[in-house]
Design an enzyme around this catalytic site. Structure first.
Site, short mmCIF file in Angstrom:
data_model
loop_
_atom_site.label_atom_id
_atom_site.label_comp_id
_atom_site.label_asym_id
_atom_site.label_seq_id
_atom_site.Cartn_x
_atom_site.Cartn_y
_atom_site.Cartn_z
N GLY A 91 -1.07 -7.33 2.62
CA GLY A 91 -1.41 -7.05 4.01
C GLY A 91 -0.18 -7.18 4.89
N CYS A 92 -0.23 -6.57 6.07
CA CYS A 92 0.94 -6.54 6.94
C CYS A 92 1.27 -7.93 7.48
CB CYS A 92 0.73 -5.54 8.07
SG CYS A 92 -0.84 -5.71 8.94
#
Lengths: 353, 353, 353, 353
Positions: free
Chosen positions: A164-165
């Site tokens: 995930g970012c």
């Protein structure tokens, strides 16, 4: 083991890697296209999206006019499998977990950009993503796609769970400290500010221009679904149970995540020693840059790059680490291509610098 | 003691309070004009700025055309004193401390929006502002203009030191906890994001549109001159020495500060108890609004208002408090007018709602 | 004839005008609330929106917390009629034309902010708005609410058709020239740039932050539904058939319309004469400001004001007129309150300066 | 005649073209670096700026860290000449005209991005740029660097005058019509909206974030120094004297120019015929894209590309043409590299797609 390039790297030709992108119409899909168009080892051979009928991708993204001439179709995974060696899944979570197995059974490799294969614990998945996992047998076979942690495993992975970012920005910020046991396990606080491409392309009241513009909006305060992913990875590295405090915000801009992480040092330490620790830890990493003392990262310096910039400051025994990434690149599609480069033995920065 | 309105509040007329604004051309000065134009008890009787010759204020701010017909001049403090009962100093720090004494000696009251009279310790002033203080005899006579802390003292103050924008947002966020001794003194971390009007009107590379736009820039990481002011006030309230960790950022927007403050509770506490504590502490305060559980402040909801919105979340023994203000209003000019209202016995919200 | 204030203007009390706002949740509705809250002659007595159950308006707009304590309900027009003397319709077009007749038959006055009563020709309405008109009998009774053109008619109107935002900016820019017959009828080109609040609050791909931000988007090029409205009013003034060329754009900002109008002079004229013509034409108009030679309007100078700023430049026989308004104020809700002030004999600028 | 690549295009090596950039610190210089870093035929061998002492370029632009390792120095043109085959001048106007002659006399080729060699008439230069020309002997030897007009001349040019950003967007928009004599010479009106990078990097009140943000500012209304350049080129093409009306604006965004050009057709024409005319005229042009009927260009679709997108609409005998470019690419540095590619026989799109 997988794809064995017989031709010299740099030659375009029949031996190129055929890649597909499922979910080509979202931000991550669009960014993958942008990168892969000029990647010298790759041909984009399939694009999918929920379109009513096949449509040229340049109809969807006018800026691709004259640059990529291929249709985007609502293809099934098995149709995609026929056209590709490697498939990027830029699909919403809960969709990837039904799609990947088809591709894997067909002998294809997969890089999944959704959250579906990041958590190793299917109960945790259900708790945070709201659905039972449809293919839990792959959870442990999926390699968490953070090269700074798992480069060797990524090389041979059949399926990579692209991080995930927020996790990329936070894990890279604290990794050296957690690995070396420098900080108190229960002291990690991450304050993370993200651009709006991180919120997805679907129109909603929250992403209406006039809501975001001239605003800063905290959301999911200490309840974001990226928390268990961060906790899982940091706990694994630390061999202690780590649970961070996490507050994310929506910034009035397109791209970038700036995370500020506050931690308490276990013992005495100096800023100089901290900097040295980071420099050594990330030595040789092509996409992590440690800033000089007194210099801190900002979003514009990493925007449209695959870099993660890290700046450090000490306040007594409190350690402050700031990290900046482009959420669509190091936080998603650039990271995915970096993983692809590792999987296929291409130079790791190919197409990314 | 000071100005004794004999006419009924609301009547416009000869008995109105004559106010001056020195430094009318900056953001704070402009905002003071905007508020005071429609304040029913006040006449703006003097405006100063470093202009070459007297110029109608509507030449400087076209939006005032047809709304305020007065000249802005490069007047000395003694000239200003002749025209005003009360003077707002919207001057840079180090200028105010040379200006205020002239006005005070002429029997005028002063509200200073600079940092010059906020710190009680002249050595601390020198350390953080880089100059020796020119009128230290007023440091202890100046009242720190935060009504939620010093309303009674403000009423009779000859000079009010209007608080800094970051301090307002942070002190209001933690005041109930510090007053009641709920949190560990050394655990306070403030992560504060500010709009660009907070950085002043002078052009500089840092405030060029293309530097700020699509960017988030940390600056003065744990070294901002507002830190000693926050420490001074919180220590006074707590009766312990408090030193916060503080990271400010420049947001790509005009107005607003969102501060997120992380603290460690001394003992067990519940979110419900925390909310109740805040609601009771700020009961009757006209400009502090406590959000319901699960709701958090954002900048647009307080933009162009004098409100401070506060939201609270508990994570184990870690307390997260978010506060939002408009840096030009509750963080500067609105706050100053609130102080004026208190000093002259006007309704506290007059001109501000 | 309508509402006869017996008390002195300025006194709040039982004699206040009771106003309702239908469609309180859109931008225009919210802005009406903002203005009317502090209007000294008005009580907001009804707010409607398509809500599932009655909800306090401050739940919808947190910035109203502590400022307006009234519920917003999904009321029928006849219920609204019982609570109000005057009703503002901030409804989508095609809804207003079914709502206004109920209110008018109940003897209430109406200010309609939609496009439903602006065009006098029901066939034109059908062509541009896509529906047959539901109450064409009111088309000729509705007064076009541009005070600079129809102040006397507005005074006694039972229903006012509040002008569109683009039309206000364009008609005011060319009115003196068209009235005096200075320009060629077929030479009028309007190039109009608008903020996103002009596009409505409904989320859509076009108003997603990431579509609008860092972009400028032309739309409905020479095919916008405001064109026939402009043509109707200019033709009436000119006594010739006028058809303008019109290109609108979406700007990456919240508020404001800047229209640049290009026209050909019939004969020789000077810039000085043009300026004089405008100054005289708009003499006494409280909300139209003519800029000095060489000075041109921008959006920020009119933002959050009810002003229309106009600047003029001559290039041979080509006349260039630039006008700037806040689309939510002079272009919608401010204009509507100006009309209300005229209808009820209040000072025309009341609540607006 | 000039540089004769003996090695195969694509091979990196000693035979690469050595290029210098003078004025590396401005927007155009930075963008040139960005492009040339990954251009396969080029080595950046000199960077200059007014720095006090030599400084690594990645100190100035942190995003170049790890991508380009070269110093930026305050070198004289003759020092630069020793290190380069080709020099890009990204200097302010009036500086280029003193720099280019030194380079040319040393046998180097020059691409000048300033306005210094665009106007053929030295009197016109003096009038619009405020200085006498220092090297007028080169005015006629300089080739106006618009490949769509002068591709053949560019090939052999010793000095290319790279066009202004507004002129590129406007000339490309009207070129087919003017060449074919379709429109009235005196009817051309250009309404051009530009991002802030077009206004230069020097801090000024006009480019302060808070002036530009939430604003649209017209400036130099019909008096911009790009007008004579446009008039010169269009007149040459048309063989009639053409003088356009021109209004530019500053948009609150970083990059892009959207020009809308209004013209009057001499005779009857159809939209279909217009589209066909444009498609044929620009057939084979790698960077001009004609939009389908009813589709119009926007800035985001060309941002960070070298494309010029053109959309057309007819209103009676009035022709509306909209064109969009990235002002730093097709409007400056991308254009300059396209010219370089032509000058050295590289594929015209190399480094640009």
């Amino acid at each position: 083991m997988w794809y064995n390039p017989t031709r010299k790297i740099g030659e375009k030709g029949a031996g190129m890697l055929r890649v597909g992108i499922m979910g080509a119409r979202g931000w991550a899909g669009e960014e993958l296209i942008n990168i892969l168009i000029s990647h010298p080892e790759v041909n984009i051979s399939a694009l999918t999206a929920r379109v009513e009928k096949p449509v040229r991708i340049s109809e969807i993204f006018p800026h691709l006019e004259g640059r990529l001439d291929i249709e985007c179709e609502d293809m099934s995974p098995s149709e995609v499998a026929k056209k590709c060696d490697l498939v990027f899944l830029a699909l919403p979570h809960t969709v990837s977990m039904k799609t990947a197995p088809v591709l894997l059974r067909a002998g294809k490799r997969v890089i999944d950009l959704s959250g579906d294969y990041r958590l190793k614990d299917k109960n945790l998945y259900k708790k945070w993503y709201g659905s039972s996992h449809a293919s839990p047998q792959y959870l442990n076979r999926a390699v968490y796609g953070l090269p700074e942690l798992y480069r060797d495993d990524i090389r041979d992975a059949e399926i990579v769970a692209n991080p995930g970012c927020y996790p990329v920005s936070i894990i890279l910020a604290v990794l050296p400290l957690v690995r070396k046991g420098v900080v108190e396990s229960n002291s990690i606080i991450a304050d993370s500010k993200s651009g709006v491409t991180g919120a997805g392309r679907e129109p909603s009241p929250k992403t209406h221009f006039c809501e975001v513009n001239e605003n800063l909006m905290p959301y999911k305060v200490n309840s974001h679904q990226h928390m268990p992913e961060i906790n899982q990875e940091l706990s694994k590295v630390s061999r202690n149970r780590i649970q961070i405090t996490f507050v994310p915000y929506l910034l009035p801009l397109d791209r970038g995540i700036l995370s500020t992480v506050y931690m308490t040092a276990k013992g005495r330490i100096t800023e100089k020693a901290l900097l040295k620790l980071y420099q050594e830890f990330y030595k040789g990493e092509p996409f992590v840059r440690i800033m000089k003392p007194g210099i801190f990262p900002d979003l514009k310096s990493v925007s449209r790059t695959n870099f993660c910039d890290i700046g450090i400051r000490l306040d007594g025994n409190r350690i402050i680490v700031l990290s900046a990434i482009d959420n669509l690149l190091k936080g998603a599609s650039g990271q995915a291509v970096q993983n692809m480069n590792i999987m296929y033995g291409f130079p790791e920065t190919m197409g990314l610098i």
